[in-house]
Scaffold this motif. Structure first.
Motif, PDB file in Angstrom:
ATOM      1  N   GLU A 107       0.772  -1.181  -0.076  1.00  0.00           N
ATOM      2  CA  GLU A 107       0.018   0.041   0.036  1.00  0.00           C
ATOM      3  C   GLU A 107       0.823   1.132  -0.095  1.00  0.00           C
ATOM      4  N   ALA A 108       2.043   1.343   0.802  1.00  0.00           N
ATOM      5  CA  ALA A 108       2.718   2.370   0.810  1.00  0.00           C
ATOM      6  C   ALA A 108       3.653   2.562  -0.316  1.00  0.00           C
ATOM      7  N   ALA A 109       3.928   1.672  -1.014  1.00  0.00           N
ATOM      8  CA  ALA A 109       4.684   1.657  -2.274  1.00  0.00           C
ATOM      9  C   ALA A 109       3.726   2.223  -3.305  1.00  0.00           C
ATOM     10  N   GLU A 110       2.539   1.835  -3.455  1.00  0.00           N
ATOM     11  CA  GLU A 110       1.833   2.199  -4.180  1.00  0.00           C
ATOM     12  C   GLU A 110       1.579   3.875  -4.231  1.00  0.00           C
ATOM     13  N   ARG A 111       1.186   4.006  -3.130  1.00  0.00           N
ATOM     14  CA  ARG A 111       0.896   5.721  -2.767  1.00  0.00           C
ATOM     15  C   ARG A 111       2.236   6.431  -3.172  1.00  0.00           C
ATOM     16  N   ILE A 112       3.322   5.948  -2.662  1.00  0.00           N
ATOM     17  CA  ILE A 112       4.532   6.762  -2.852  1.00  0.00           C
ATOM     18  C   ILE A 112       4.734   6.706  -4.478  1.00  0.00           C
ATOM     19  N   GLY A 113       4.746   5.685  -5.152  1.00  0.00           N
ATOM     20  CA  GLY A 113       5.095   5.589  -6.510  1.00  0.00           C
ATOM     21  C   GLY A 113       3.902   6.720  -7.169  1.00  0.00           C
ATOM     22  N   ASN A 114       2.696   6.352  -7.104  1.00  0.00           N
ATOM     23  CA  ASN A 114       1.672   7.404  -7.524  1.00  0.00           C
ATOM     24  C   ASN A 114       1.772   8.576  -7.163  1.00  0.00           C
ATOM     25  N   GLY A 115       2.249   9.001  -6.075  1.00  0.00           N
ATOM     26  CA  GLY A 115       2.516  10.499  -5.849  1.00  0.00           C
ATOM     27  C   GLY A 115       3.544  10.829  -6.270  1.00  0.00           C
ATOM     28  N   LYS A 125      10.381  18.038 -12.514  1.00  0.00           N
ATOM     29  CA  LYS A 125      11.606  17.665 -11.627  1.00  0.00           C
ATOM     30  C   LYS A 125      11.407  16.619 -10.918  1.00  0.00           C
ATOM     31  N   LYS A 126      12.427  15.923 -10.489  1.00  0.00           N
ATOM     32  CA  LYS A 126      12.462  14.693  -9.589  1.00  0.00           C
ATOM     33  C   LYS A 126      12.260  15.276  -8.129  1.00  0.00           C
ATOM     34  N   ILE A 127      11.393  14.521  -7.493  1.00  0.00           N
ATOM     35  CA  ILE A 127      11.176  14.958  -6.068  1.00  0.00           C
ATOM     36  C   ILE A 127      12.347  14.810  -5.084  1.00  0.00           C
ATOM     37  N   ALA A 128      12.553  15.742  -4.307  1.00  0.00           N
ATOM     38  CA  ALA A 128      13.881  15.793  -3.293  1.00  0.00           C
ATOM     39  C   ALA A 128      13.825  14.620  -2.322  1.00  0.00           C
ATOM     40  N   GLY A 129      12.675  14.028  -2.068  1.00  0.00           N
ATOM     41  CA  GLY A 129      12.554  13.116  -0.855  1.00  0.00           C
ATOM     42  C   GLY A 129      10.975  12.952  -0.579  1.00  0.00           C
ATOM     43  N   PHE A 130      10.813  12.110   0.243  1.00  0.00           N
ATOM     44  CA  PHE A 130       9.497  11.856   0.997  1.00  0.00           C
ATOM     45  C   PHE A 130       9.326  12.142   2.412  1.00  0.00           C
ATOM     46  N   VAL A 131       8.471  12.744   2.866  1.00  0.00           N
ATOM     47  CA  VAL A 131       8.382  12.958   4.202  1.00  0.00           C
ATOM     48  C   VAL A 131       6.752  12.384   4.898  1.00  0.00           C
ATOM     49  N   GLU A 147      12.284   0.506  -1.721  1.00  0.00           N
ATOM     50  CA  GLU A 147      11.772  -0.160  -2.963  1.00  0.00           C
ATOM     51  C   GLU A 147      11.411   0.965  -4.173  1.00  0.00           C
ATOM     52  N   CYS A 148      11.088   2.257  -3.618  1.00  0.00           N
ATOM     53  CA  CYS A 148      10.534   3.132  -4.446  1.00  0.00           C
ATOM     54  C   CYS A 148      11.675   4.183  -4.588  1.00  0.00           C
ATOM     55  N   ASP A 149      12.859   3.951  -4.360  1.00  0.00           N
ATOM     56  CA  ASP A 149      14.091   4.672  -4.610  1.00  0.00           C
ATOM     57  C   ASP A 149      13.881   6.249  -4.299  1.00  0.00           C
ATOM     58  N   VAL A 150      13.441   6.208  -3.252  1.00  0.00           N
ATOM     59  CA  VAL A 150      13.216   7.817  -2.755  1.00  0.00           C
ATOM     60  C   VAL A 150      14.597   8.337  -2.093  1.00  0.00           C
ATOM     61  N   PRO A 151      15.137   9.436  -2.691  1.00  0.00           N
ATOM     62  CA  PRO A 151      16.382  10.038  -2.312  1.00  0.00           C
ATOM     63  C   PRO A 151      16.713  10.465  -0.827  1.00  0.00           C
ATOM     64  N   LEU A 152      15.628  11.108  -0.296  1.00  0.00           N
ATOM     65  CA  LEU A 152      15.722  11.331   0.963  1.00  0.00           C
ATOM     66  C   LEU A 152      14.314  10.955   1.817  1.00  0.00           C
ATOM     67  N   ALA A 153      14.540  10.664   2.946  1.00  0.00           N
ATOM     68  CA  ALA A 153      13.387  10.743   4.018  1.00  0.00           C
ATOM     69  C   ALA A 153      13.725  11.392   5.139  1.00  0.00           C
ATOM     70  N   GLU A 154      12.776  11.909   5.959  1.00  0.00           N
ATOM     71  CA  GLU A 154      12.928  12.687   7.315  1.00  0.00           C
ATOM     72  C   GLU A 154      11.969  12.048   8.058  1.00  0.00           C
ATOM     73  N   PRO A 162      17.218   6.467   2.303  1.00  0.00           N
ATOM     74  CA  PRO A 162      16.555   5.046   2.426  1.00  0.00           C
ATOM     75  C   PRO A 162      17.530   4.067   1.409  1.00  0.00           C
ATOM     76  N   ALA A 163      18.205   4.552   0.700  1.00  0.00           N
ATOM     77  CA  ALA A 163      18.987   3.547  -0.199  1.00  0.00           C
ATOM     78  C   ALA A 163      20.182   2.903   0.531  1.00  0.00           C
ATOM     79  N   THR A 164      20.872   3.733   1.526  1.00  0.00           N
ATOM     80  CA  THR A 164      22.023   3.240   2.011  1.00  0.00           C
ATOM     81  C   THR A 164      21.535   3.140   3.465  1.00  0.00           C
TER      82      THR A 164
END
Length: 244
Positions: A107-115, A125-131, A147-154, A162-164
């Motif tokens: 569910e989370a991956a679907e919403r992140i991907g769609n958003g 432009k690409k998103i800066a990240g997800f909060v 999974e969604c390859d988000v650059p940054l999270a907070e 999230p990647a590393t």
């Protein structure tokens, strides 16, 4: 790396356009265009950002001028039924807005991907990240970020990759609460103390609801002015550059 000041406006949505304008006006003298916007594609399911609309056009222009665009949930509203510790967190930390606290990984991956696709189409432009709304992540949301390859999270206490899994900044974000008089008073006290914090990266997050309270707006202005005197206004992307 010099000590940084990172400023963000949460809950960016057509529903709060006038409040976002007011917050931008207040933050601008201290940080200029070095601001992050946390965008909600369809706040509570009844305030969608319509592609091609005046608000969507403004988002694209802000992004073009250097404002970092973060995905901030999709609806912002929490419709899950929580148990145990999560039930306590949902009740204590937010008023029904911890959207990603109770979602499964799928569910989370679907919403992140769609958003993400939606916001990147709107801004170009690409998103800066997800909060996550209210900075609340359940296990499913945390698993979905990589999974969604988000650059940054907070979250409230840190910024990470999230990647590393690398922590890029730590320390509490300065924010304000107004659901009760006690919360309002305590957030004013916390802001007064934290704005002189020695932490390397000072994060300040403001919300549209802050505009309803003159005492909070005065505190935000004082906090920004105080922090800006001894810090460089930065972008979240600076944290990745420093880590590399």
């Amino acid at each position: 790396m010099p000590r940084l000041l990172l400023a963000s406006i949460h809950d960016v949505s057509p529903r709060f356009e006038s409040e976002v304008d007011r917050l931008l006006e207040m933050l601008h003298p201290s940080v200029g265009e070095r601001i992050a916007m946390l965008v909600v594609p369809n706040h509570w399911g009844d305030a969608p950002i319509v592609p091609g609309s005046a608000f969507a056009t403004r988002l694209r222009a802000w992004s073009a001028n250097g404002v970092e665009m973060f995905l901030h949930g999709f609806f912002h509203r929490d419709e899950a039924r929580h148990r145990g510790r999560d039930r306590f967190r949902a009740k204590l930390m937010t008023a029904g807005e911890g959207e990603f606290l109770g979602l499964t990984r799928a569910e989370a991956a679907e919403r992140i991907g769609n958003g993400r696709k939606f916001l990147e189409d709107v801004t170009g432009k690409k998103i800066a990240g997800f909060v996550a709304p209210a900075w609340l992540y359940g296990p499913g949301a945390l698993a979905a970020l990589e999974e969604c390859d988000v650059p940054l999270a907070e979250d409230h206490w840190s910024v990470w990759s999230p990647a590393t899994g690398a922590k890029l900044a730590s320390g509490p974000v300065i924010t304000w609460a107004s659901r009760t008089r006690i919360r309002l008073a305590s957030s004013l006290v916390a802001a007064a103390a934290l704005r002189r914090s020695p932490q390397d990266v000072l994060r300040i997050g403001v919300h549209p609801s802050d505009c309803r309270h003159r005492t909070i707006m005065k505190s935000i202005e004082k906090t920004m002015q105080t922090a800006a005197r001894s810090r460089r206004a930065g972008r979240y992307a600076d944290l990745q550059i420093a880590a590399d």
